[in-house]
Design a protein around this motif. Structure first.
Motif, PDB file in Angstrom:
ATOM      1  N   ASN A  14      19.479  64.788 -74.813  1.00 42.37           N
ATOM      2  CA  ASN A  14      18.079  64.327 -74.844  1.00 42.37           C
ATOM      3  C   ASN A  14      17.391  64.583 -76.179  1.00 42.37           C
ATOM      4  OD1 ASN A  14      18.475  63.589 -72.208  1.00 42.37           O
ATOM      5  ND2 ASN A  14      17.268  65.245 -71.329  1.00 42.37           N
ATOM      6  N   ALA A  15      17.907  64.000 -77.232  1.00 40.46           N
ATOM      7  CA  ALA A  15      17.310  64.205 -78.551  1.00 40.46           C
ATOM      8  C   ALA A  15      15.893  63.654 -78.605  1.00 40.46           C
ATOM      9  CB  ALA A  15      18.170  63.534 -79.621  1.00 40.46           C
ATOM     10  N   VAL A  16      15.013  64.369 -79.292  1.00 42.62           N
ATOM     11  CA  VAL A  16      13.622  63.956 -79.438  1.00 42.62           C
ATOM     12  C   VAL A  16      13.550  62.727 -80.343  1.00 42.62           C
ATOM     13  CG1 VAL A  16      13.119  65.350 -81.493  1.00 42.62           C
ATOM     14  CG2 VAL A  16      11.310  64.914 -79.827  1.00 42.62           C
ATOM     15  N   PRO A  17      12.601  61.810 -80.111  1.00 40.49           N
ATOM     16  CA  PRO A  17      12.480  60.646 -80.998  1.00 40.49           C
ATOM     17  C   PRO A  17      12.166  61.060 -82.431  1.00 40.49           C
ATOM     18  CG  PRO A  17      11.233  60.311 -78.961  1.00 40.49           C
ATOM     19  CD  PRO A  17      11.660  61.741 -78.971  1.00 40.49           C
ATOM     20  N   THR A  18      12.674  60.315 -83.398  1.00 39.16           N
ATOM     21  CA  THR A  18      12.390  60.581 -84.802  1.00 39.16           C
ATOM     22  C   THR A  18      10.886  60.508 -85.053  1.00 39.16           C
ATOM     23  OG1 THR A  18      14.513  59.642 -85.440  1.00 39.16           O
ATOM     24  CG2 THR A  18      12.851  59.840 -87.163  1.00 39.16           C
ATOM     25  N   GLY A  19      10.358  61.497 -85.756  1.00 40.69           N
ATOM     26  CA  GLY A  19       8.931  61.565 -86.021  1.00 40.69           C
ATOM     27  C   GLY A  19       8.199  62.539 -85.123  1.00 40.69           C
ATOM     28  N   SER A  20       8.841  62.963 -84.040  1.00 39.71           N
ATOM     29  CA  SER A  20       8.252  63.954 -83.141  1.00 39.71           C
ATOM     30  C   SER A  20       8.836  65.324 -83.436  1.00 39.71           C
ATOM     31  CB  SER A  20       8.525  63.598 -81.674  1.00 39.71           C
ATOM     32  OG  SER A  20       7.936  62.364 -81.327  1.00 39.71           O
ATOM     33  N   ALA A  21       7.991  66.345 -83.384  1.00 36.06           N
ATOM     34  CA  ALA A  21       8.463  67.722 -83.524  1.00 36.06           C
ATOM     35  C   ALA A  21       8.962  68.220 -82.171  1.00 36.06           C
ATOM     36  CB  ALA A  21       7.343  68.611 -84.038  1.00 36.06           C
ATOM     37  N   SER A  22       9.694  69.314 -82.185  1.00 31.13           N
ATOM     38  CA  SER A  22      10.212  69.850 -80.920  1.00 31.13           C
ATOM     39  C   SER A  22      10.490  71.335 -81.039  1.00 31.13           C
ATOM     40  CB  SER A  22      11.498  69.125 -80.512  1.00 31.13           C
ATOM     41  OG  SER A  22      12.012  69.658 -79.298  1.00 31.13           O
ATOM     42  N   GLU A  23      10.224  72.037 -79.953  1.00 29.08           N
ATOM     43  CA  GLU A  23      10.578  73.448 -79.810  1.00 29.08           C
ATOM     44  C   GLU A  23      11.726  73.622 -78.832  1.00 29.08           C
ATOM     45  OE1 GLU A  23       9.123  76.171 -81.425  1.00 29.08           O
ATOM     46  OE2 GLU A  23       8.285  74.567 -82.658  1.00 29.08           O
ATOM     47  N   ARG A  39      10.719  71.218 -86.856  1.00 30.88           N
ATOM     48  CA  ARG A  39       9.344  71.564 -87.206  1.00 30.88           C
ATOM     49  C   ARG A  39       8.968  70.986 -88.563  1.00 30.88           C
ATOM     50  NH1 ARG A  39      10.396  77.912 -85.682  1.00 30.88           N
ATOM     51  NH2 ARG A  39       9.988  77.780 -83.426  1.00 30.88           N
ATOM     52  N   GLY A  40       7.649  70.847 -88.769  1.00 32.00           N
ATOM     53  CA  GLY A  40       7.157  70.414 -90.064  1.00 32.00           C
ATOM     54  C   GLY A  40       7.713  69.060 -90.471  1.00 32.00           C
ATOM     55  N   ARG A  41       8.081  68.954 -91.756  1.00 34.26           N
ATOM     56  CA  ARG A  41       8.597  67.682 -92.258  1.00 34.26           C
ATOM     57  C   ARG A  41       9.944  67.319 -91.650  1.00 34.26           C
ATOM     58  NH1 ARG A  41       7.284  67.785 -98.797  1.00 34.26           N
ATOM     59  NH2 ARG A  41       5.003  67.921 -98.600  1.00 34.26           N
ATOM     60  N   LEU A  42      10.654  68.314 -91.127  1.00 32.96           N
ATOM     61  CA  LEU A  42      11.971  68.031 -90.536  1.00 32.96           C
ATOM     62  C   LEU A  42      11.865  67.200 -89.258  1.00 32.96           C
ATOM     63  CD1 LEU A  42      14.670  68.908 -91.808  1.00 32.96           C
ATOM     64  CD2 LEU A  42      12.711  70.198 -92.635  1.00 32.96           C
ATOM     65  N   ARG A  43      10.649  67.007 -88.742  1.00 36.23           N
ATOM     66  CA  ARG A  43      10.503  66.150 -87.554  1.00 36.23           C
ATOM     67  C   ARG A  43      10.850  64.701 -87.877  1.00 36.23           C
ATOM     68  NH1 ARG A  43       5.453  66.818 -89.702  1.00 36.23           N
ATOM     69  NH2 ARG A  43       4.028  65.041 -89.750  1.00 36.23           N
ATOM     70  N   PHE A  44      10.848  64.353 -89.147  1.00 33.09           N
ATOM     71  CA  PHE A  44      11.180  62.983 -89.544  1.00 33.09           C
ATOM     72  C   PHE A  44      12.680  62.773 -89.727  1.00 33.09           C
ATOM     73  CE2 PHE A  44       6.774  63.510 -91.116  1.00 33.09           C
ATOM     74  CZ  PHE A  44       6.173  62.528 -90.340  1.00 33.09           C
ATOM     75  N   THR A  45      13.485  63.812 -89.549  1.00 33.69           N
ATOM     76  CA  THR A  45      14.931  63.633 -89.627  1.00 33.69           C
ATOM     77  C   THR A  45      15.427  62.934 -88.365  1.00 33.69           C
ATOM     78  OG1 THR A  45      15.304  65.835 -88.672  1.00 33.69           O
ATOM     79  CG2 THR A  45      15.273  65.668 -91.071  1.00 33.69           C
ATOM     80  N   SER A  46      16.404  62.074 -88.535  1.00 35.89           N
ATOM     81  CA  SER A  46      16.983  61.380 -87.392  1.00 35.89           C
ATOM     82  C   SER A  46      17.983  62.285 -86.679  1.00 35.89           C
ATOM     83  CB  SER A  46      17.687  60.109 -87.854  1.00 35.89           C
ATOM     84  OG  SER A  46      18.847  60.441 -88.619  1.00 35.89           O
ATOM     85  N   HIS A  47      18.407  61.838 -85.516  1.00 30.94           N
ATOM     86  CA  HIS A  47      19.414  62.601 -84.778  1.00 30.94           C
ATOM     87  C   HIS A  47      20.708  62.691 -85.580  1.00 30.94           C
ATOM     88  CE1 HIS A  47      21.620  64.316 -81.485  1.00 30.94           C
ATOM     89  NE2 HIS A  47      22.413  63.275 -81.386  1.00 30.94           N
TER      90      HIS A  47
END
Length: 263
Positions: free
Chosen positions: A53-62, A11-19
């Motif tokens: 199935n990791a979300v792409p970097t830059g996308s948020a996820s629940e 969530r938030g800025r952490l969506r920019f973290t890579s796998h």
């Protein structure tokens, strides 16, 4: 050995973290929480951790998932709370189950996404969605490891609709860097359900398809959030809970069999 499956968020800025960033953060959290991890055999043992199935970097996820193998029994909810406390805000562990059933990754048949299109008029988005869904095939291109690849972005789409809009929100609802967006354009919110296929069709591929079929232009990059991933209910088109089989199997066990026995 006990195995536990976790659901976590970005969530938030952490969506920019890579796998890889999350892997390192999780391994630190496991050490801080004194989790008794099981290790692989061989010359260089490493913790037995499986991601799906990791979300792409830059996308948020629940709805991100990871499976841990432990060398000693732990209560799943207690482990969830300990790891959640040890991880930074935005990487939140929100659910945990003990593994009772196999083939978890096979259950992740589809994902549900929310796409926030700031500066896009909702009526324009509806017209683009209708044009996209009217096509049998929509070819898009994406740069991959082996070069530029062309594939169909339409076939994997189960559902696509304009779910919500903020008409007249204007620049005040947009990031400070988006001052070039005309006031009154508002914001269109798309809801997308897409099957997991090979190659994987991502939300940005669908946006490319909307541009190709209806010339839908985005003034700023879309805000993308994965809401769920799991089994696909074909009749309703909904993505359901992948932990449900594990919970059902645990409930079916006799009480004495569900609890760890002293050695």
């Amino acid at each position: 050995m006990q195995r536990i499956r976790l659901r976590y968020t970005k969530r938030g800025r952490l969506r920019f973290t890579s796998h890889r960033d999350f892997q390192r953060a999780l391994e630190r959290a496991l050490r801080r929480s004194d989790v008794p991890m099981a290790y692989s055999a061989g010359f260089s043992p490493h913790p037995r951790i499986s991601f799906a199935n990791a979300v792409p970097t830059g996308s948020a996820s629940e709805a991100e998932y990871v499976e841990l193998a432990l060398s000693a029994h732990r209560d799943p909810e207690l482990l969830r709370a300990q790891l959640d406390e040890s991880l930074p805000n935005g990487l939140d562990v929100i659910d945990a189950v003990e593994v009772r059933t196999p083939n978890f990754t096979d259950r992740l048949e589809a994902s549900s996404w929310e796409l926030r299109l700031d500066g896009v008029d909702p009526d324009e988005a509806r017209a683009a969605v209708a044009a996209f869904l009217a096509q049998e095939s929509v070819e898009v291109q994406r740069q991959m490891k082996n070069g530029l690849r062309t594939f169909d972005a339409r076939g994997a789409v189960v559902a696509l609709e304009v779910a919500e809009s903020q008409v007249g929100a204007g620049v005040s609802a947009l990031p400070e860097s988006s001052t070039d967006i005309p006031a009154g354009r508002g914001c269109a919110i798309l809801r997308l359900v897409v099957r997991h296929a090979t190659p994987a069709v991502r939300p940005d591929d669908v946006l490319s398809g909307l541009c190709a079929t209806a010339d839908l232009a985005l003034p700023v990059p879309a805000g993308v959030t994965r809401l769920a991933q799991g089994p696909l209910d074909v009749e309703s088109g909904a993505v359901t809970d992948p932990f449900a089989p594990d919970r059902g199997a645990a409930e079916a066990l006799p009480t004495e069999a569900a609890e760890p026995q002293p050695v």
